[in-house]
Design a protein around this motif. Structure first.
Motif, PDB file in Angstrom:
ATOM      1  N   ILE B  11       0.796  -0.791   0.147  1.00 22.33           N
ATOM      2  CA  ILE B  11      -0.458   0.311   0.234  1.00 22.33           C
ATOM      3  C   ILE B  11       0.739   1.147  -0.341  1.00 22.33           C
ATOM      4  O   ILE B  11       2.049   1.616   0.839  1.00 22.33           O
ATOM      5  CB  ILE B  11      -1.226  -0.153   1.266  1.00 22.33           C
ATOM      6  CG1 ILE B  11      -1.426  -1.368   0.539  1.00 22.33           C
ATOM      7  CG2 ILE B  11      -1.677   1.076   0.837  1.00 22.33           C
ATOM      8  CD1 ILE B  11      -2.586  -1.637   2.277  1.00 22.33           C
ATOM      9  N   LYS B  13       0.556   4.244  -0.307  1.00 21.98           N
ATOM     10  CA  LYS B  13       0.548   5.742   0.723  1.00 21.98           C
ATOM     11  C   LYS B  13       0.285   5.496   2.696  1.00 21.98           C
ATOM     12  O   LYS B  13       1.106   5.866   2.842  1.00 21.98           O
ATOM     13  CB  LYS B  13      -1.664   6.413   0.418  1.00 21.98           C
ATOM     14  CG  LYS B  13      -2.356   5.439   1.436  1.00 21.98           C
ATOM     15  CD  LYS B  13      -3.492   5.992   0.987  1.00 21.98           C
ATOM     16  CE  LYS B  13      -4.307   4.875   1.754  1.00 21.98           C
ATOM     17  NZ  LYS B  13      -5.528   5.775   2.000  1.00 21.98           N
ATOM     18  N   TYR B  14       0.900   4.152   2.652  1.00 21.58           N
ATOM     19  CA  TYR B  14       1.089   3.342   3.833  1.00 21.58           C
ATOM     20  C   TYR B  14       2.669   3.827   4.128  1.00 21.58           C
ATOM     21  O   TYR B  14       3.125   3.769   5.078  1.00 21.58           O
ATOM     22  CB  TYR B  14       0.602   2.440   4.287  1.00 21.58           C
ATOM     23  CG  TYR B  14      -1.060   2.302   5.059  1.00 21.58           C
ATOM     24  CD1 TYR B  14      -1.335   3.232   4.599  1.00 21.58           C
ATOM     25  CD2 TYR B  14      -1.467   0.913   5.327  1.00 21.58           C
ATOM     26  CE1 TYR B  14      -2.820   3.431   5.119  1.00 21.58           C
ATOM     27  CE2 TYR B  14      -2.434   1.121   5.465  1.00 21.58           C
ATOM     28  CZ  TYR B  14      -3.577   2.145   5.159  1.00 21.58           C
ATOM     29  OH  TYR B  14      -4.966   2.121   5.575  1.00 21.58           O
ATOM     30  N   LYS B  16       6.524   4.342   4.115  1.00 25.23           N
ATOM     31  CA  LYS B  16       7.361   6.218   4.322  1.00 25.23           C
ATOM     32  C   LYS B  16       9.331   5.626   4.460  1.00 25.23           C
ATOM     33  O   LYS B  16       9.614   6.188   4.026  1.00 25.23           O
ATOM     34  CB  LYS B  16       7.235   5.971   5.796  1.00 25.23           C
ATOM     35  CG  LYS B  16       5.751   6.684   6.643  1.00 25.23           C
ATOM     36  CD  LYS B  16       5.864   6.255   8.221  1.00 25.23           C
ATOM     37  CE  LYS B  16       4.695   6.918   8.632  1.00 25.23           C
ATOM     38  NZ  LYS B  16       4.452   6.139  10.011  1.00 25.23           N
ATOM     39  N   CYS B  18      11.510   2.487   4.492  1.00 21.22           N
ATOM     40  CA  CYS B  18      12.392   2.585   6.006  1.00 21.22           C
ATOM     41  C   CYS B  18      13.607   1.951   5.655  1.00 21.22           C
ATOM     42  O   CYS B  18      14.557   1.546   5.711  1.00 21.22           O
ATOM     43  CB  CYS B  18      11.698   2.613   7.099  1.00 21.22           C
ATOM     44  SG  CYS B  18      11.105   0.702   7.247  1.00 21.22           S
ATOM     45  N   CYS B  51       9.081 -10.244   5.641  1.00 19.28           N
ATOM     46  CA  CYS B  51       8.847  -8.176   4.720  1.00 19.28           C
ATOM     47  C   CYS B  51       7.354  -8.015   5.714  1.00 19.28           C
ATOM     48  O   CYS B  51       7.810  -6.823   6.171  1.00 19.28           O
ATOM     49  CB  CYS B  51       9.127  -7.951   3.401  1.00 19.28           C
ATOM     50  SG  CYS B  51       6.975  -9.123   3.052  1.00 19.28           S
ATOM     51  N   GLU B  52       6.209  -8.883   5.551  1.00 22.51           N
ATOM     52  CA  GLU B  52       5.461  -8.097   6.602  1.00 22.51           C
ATOM     53  C   GLU B  52       5.137  -8.024   7.642  1.00 22.51           C
ATOM     54  O   GLU B  52       4.907  -7.533   8.605  1.00 22.51           O
ATOM     55  CB  GLU B  52       4.090  -9.861   6.070  1.00 22.51           C
ATOM     56  CG  GLU B  52       2.522  -9.228   6.562  1.00 22.51           C
ATOM     57  CD  GLU B  52       1.406 -10.130   6.366  1.00 22.51           C
ATOM     58  OE1 GLU B  52       1.430 -10.469   4.929  1.00 22.51           O
ATOM     59  OE2 GLU B  52       1.228 -10.289   7.500  1.00 22.51           O
ATOM     60  N   CYS B  55       7.122  -4.728   8.140  1.00 18.60           N
ATOM     61  CA  CYS B  55       6.971  -3.552   8.290  1.00 18.60           C
ATOM     62  C   CYS B  55       6.053  -3.024   8.976  1.00 18.60           C
ATOM     63  O   CYS B  55       5.422  -2.620   9.372  1.00 18.60           O
ATOM     64  CB  CYS B  55       5.982  -3.822   7.123  1.00 18.60           C
ATOM     65  SG  CYS B  55       5.411  -2.190   6.219  1.00 18.60           S
ATOM     66  N   PRO B  56       7.014  -1.369   9.597  1.00 19.88           N
ATOM     67  CA  PRO B  56       6.386  -0.944  10.853  1.00 19.88           C
ATOM     68  C   PRO B  56       5.361  -0.028  10.589  1.00 19.88           C
ATOM     69  O   PRO B  56       4.761   0.247  11.290  1.00 19.88           O
ATOM     70  CB  PRO B  56       6.972   0.173  11.196  1.00 19.88           C
ATOM     71  CG  PRO B  56       8.717  -0.136  10.163  1.00 19.88           C
ATOM     72  CD  PRO B  56       8.476  -1.161   9.180  1.00 19.88           C
ATOM     73  N   ASP B  57       4.856  -0.024   8.985  1.00 26.07           N
ATOM     74  CA  ASP B  57       4.049   1.051   8.746  1.00 26.07           C
ATOM     75  C   ASP B  57       2.773   0.618   8.363  1.00 26.07           C
ATOM     76  O   ASP B  57       1.979   1.117   7.363  1.00 26.07           O
ATOM     77  CB  ASP B  57       4.025   1.783   7.275  1.00 26.07           C
ATOM     78  CG  ASP B  57       5.564   2.862   8.014  1.00 26.07           C
ATOM     79  OD1 ASP B  57       4.928   3.387   8.880  1.00 26.07           O
ATOM     80  OD2 ASP B  57       6.632   2.563   8.026  1.00 26.07           O
ATOM     81  N   PHE B  58       2.556  -0.840   8.144  1.00 23.65           N
ATOM     82  CA  PHE B  58       1.485  -1.356   7.590  1.00 23.65           C
ATOM     83  C   PHE B  58       1.412  -1.384   6.249  1.00 23.65           C
ATOM     84  O   PHE B  58      -0.144  -1.931   5.722  1.00 23.65           O
ATOM     85  CB  PHE B  58      -0.420  -1.131   8.396  1.00 23.65           C
ATOM     86  CG  PHE B  58       0.040  -1.114  10.035  1.00 23.65           C
ATOM     87  CD1 PHE B  58       0.858  -0.955  11.085  1.00 23.65           C
ATOM     88  CD2 PHE B  58      -0.415  -2.555  10.342  1.00 23.65           C
ATOM     89  CE1 PHE B  58       1.398  -0.852  12.280  1.00 23.65           C
ATOM     90  CE2 PHE B  58      -0.235  -2.858  11.853  1.00 23.65           C
ATOM     91  CZ  PHE B  58       0.050  -1.539  12.917  1.00 23.65           C
ATOM     92  N   ILE B  60       3.376  -3.616   4.051  1.00 28.89           N
ATOM     93  CA  ILE B  60       3.201  -4.571   2.589  1.00 28.89           C
ATOM     94  C   ILE B  60       1.925  -6.413   3.662  1.00 28.89           C
ATOM     95  O   ILE B  60       2.605  -6.258   4.296  1.00 28.89           O
ATOM     96  CB  ILE B  60       4.196  -5.979   2.818  1.00 28.89           C
ATOM     97  CG1 ILE B  60       5.490  -4.398   2.759  1.00 28.89           C
ATOM     98  CG2 ILE B  60       4.628  -6.648   2.435  1.00 28.89           C
ATOM     99  CD1 ILE B  60       7.167  -4.454   2.990  1.00 28.89           C
ATOM    100  N   SER B  61       1.531  -6.851   2.264  1.00 30.13           N
ATOM    101  CA  SER B  61       0.872  -8.103   2.517  1.00 30.13           C
ATOM    102  C   SER B  61       1.514  -9.133   2.098  1.00 30.13           C
ATOM    103  O   SER B  61       1.197  -8.772   0.578  1.00 30.13           O
ATOM    104  CB  SER B  61      -0.091  -7.699   2.946  1.00 30.13           C
ATOM    105  OG  SER B  61      -0.898  -7.535   1.807  1.00 30.13           O
ATOM    106  N   VAL B  62       1.777 -10.046   2.058  1.00 30.68           N
ATOM    107  CA  VAL B  62       1.843 -11.058   1.581  1.00 30.68           C
ATOM    108  C   VAL B  62       1.294 -12.366   1.768  1.00 30.68           C
ATOM    109  O   VAL B  62       0.242 -12.670   2.383  1.00 30.68           O
ATOM    110  CB  VAL B  62       3.162 -11.921   2.039  1.00 30.68           C
ATOM    111  CG1 VAL B  62       3.634 -12.877   1.473  1.00 30.68           C
ATOM    112  CG2 VAL B  62       4.079 -10.869   1.902  1.00 30.68           C
ATOM    113  N   THR B  63       0.218 -12.616   0.556  1.00 30.94           N
ATOM    114  CA  THR B  63      -0.245 -13.750   0.665  1.00 30.94           C
ATOM    115  C   THR B  63       0.017 -15.327   0.192  1.00 30.94           C
ATOM    116  O   THR B  63       0.652 -15.214  -0.669  1.00 30.94           O
ATOM    117  CB  THR B  63      -1.999 -13.412  -0.271  1.00 30.94           C
ATOM    118  OG1 THR B  63      -2.120 -12.259   0.427  1.00 30.94           O
ATOM    119  CG2 THR B  63      -2.955 -14.088   0.387  1.00 30.94           C
TER     120      THR B  63
END
Lengths: 274, 64
Positions: B11, B13-14, B16, B18, B51-52, B55-58, B60-63
């Protein structure tokens, strides 16, 4: 579909305000996964905090939350637990909030062994107010108020908690993200005062002053300095120099405060009636 | 049967920027493009979820 964190976050609250690379987000995700694994009811779970970067956490969480005065999160959480013993009470905060300004509340909550979980995100600094040194800033490290190096030796939060009487003490790091969830699950299940310290990164106010080129370097330092308790048993004191132990450091079963207080009330009422 | 490739969602826009996900991915799936992490090499993903998790910023999501 991956894990749905947003199910537990108040709508429209993301992205959060924490700086790029701040480990608090990683800890919050660990907490959410632990809550999910334990299937805690949103209406029967209170998340309480004091003041500070870490204390912003309850603002994002879609539970019963309380954002209180500096260092007093544990005191308010104690009140909730006494009034509503059926609730799961979690208190979160940072190192400055927990062991400096709230140090007194912290040690006495440990001593009482009241059934709650205290999650301390230890980033070795007061981040929100501009990088002043905290009681966990390492000896010699630079902060805005110790520009020539910190002359004070730091607190070991886990040892402090054990010494004060906490019955479950664990430590993890923001780098070891999967472990955070496991430690919190065990801590929340424990009947008594459980302390989980997560060593965290503050690249903005700590890292930059202490020659960390990036948050990746800070994460690598957490990775290298952490030694699991089981592995540490086989290591010599020289090998353990400069390392921190991670995992469940202490666990015991002792009478819990709310239950003991209830018994006291019953005993006194019976003696008055009789 | 063909192995199902994990699906990585970022996502923007989430994020940052890092660099944590990019640096600690064991198979170099991600890279930075400007201030945002992007998926460079999705076929190399082994769904280790690092990575998920990190990720401090919520973002990345891995399915699997």
């Amino acid at each position: 579909m991956g894990f749905d964190y947003e199910k537990y976050i108040r709508p429209g609250k993301l992205p959060h305000i924490w700086c790029p690379g701040c480990g608090h987000g990683i800890v919050m995700k660990g907490l959410i996964r632990a809550i999910d694994a334990l299937s805690l009811d949103k209406d029967k779970t209170a998340i309480v905090s004091g003041i500070g970067c870490a204390s912003r956490l309850p603002g994002y969480m879609d539970f019963c939350t309380l954002h209180t005065t500096h260092g007093r999160g544990v005191a308010f959480a104690t009140g909730i637990k006494m009034a509503r013993p059926e609730m799961n009470v979690l208190c979160v905060g940072g190192d400055g909030d927990g062991v400096a300004i709230g140090g007194n509340h912290f040690i006495h909550a440990c001593r009482r062994n009241i059934d709650m979980t205290y999650l301390i995100m230890n980033n070795n600094i007061y981040g929100m107010t501009g990088g002043q040194f905290s009681p966990t800033t390492p000896f010699g490290a630079k902060a805005s108020t110790t520009p020539y190096g910190n002359p004070d030796p730091p607190f070991d939060i886990a040892k402090l908690a054990i010494g004060a009487g906490a019955t479950f003490v664990a430590r993890g790091t923001a780098f070891h993200a999967a472990q955070i969830e496991k430690l919190l699950i065990e801590a929340i299940r424990h009947k008594g005062f459980s302390v989980v310290e997560i060593l965290d990164s503050c690249p903005t106010t700590y890292g930059r002053r202490n020659k960390f080129k990036s948050v990746v370097e800070m994460m690598n330092q957490l990775k290298e300095s952490a030694v699991p308790v089981a592995a540490a048993e086989k290591m010599s004191p020289e090998q353990l120099e400069g390392k921190v132990l991670t995992g469940v450091l202490y666990k015991e079963n002792k009478p819990e405060y709310v239950a003991e207080y209830g018994k006291l009330v019953t005993r006194v009422q019976e003696s008055m009636a009789g | 049967m063909e192995k199902k490739q994990p699906e990585i969602k970022i996502i923007e826009k989430y994020c940052k920027g890092c660099h944590i996900c990019v640096e600690f991915c064991p198979t170099q799936v991600l890279e930075m493009r400007g201030f945002t992490a992007v998926v460079k090499n999705p076929d190399a993903c082994i769904a280790c979820m690092q990575c998920e998790l990190r990720c401090p910023d919520f973002a990345i999501s891995v399915t699997k």
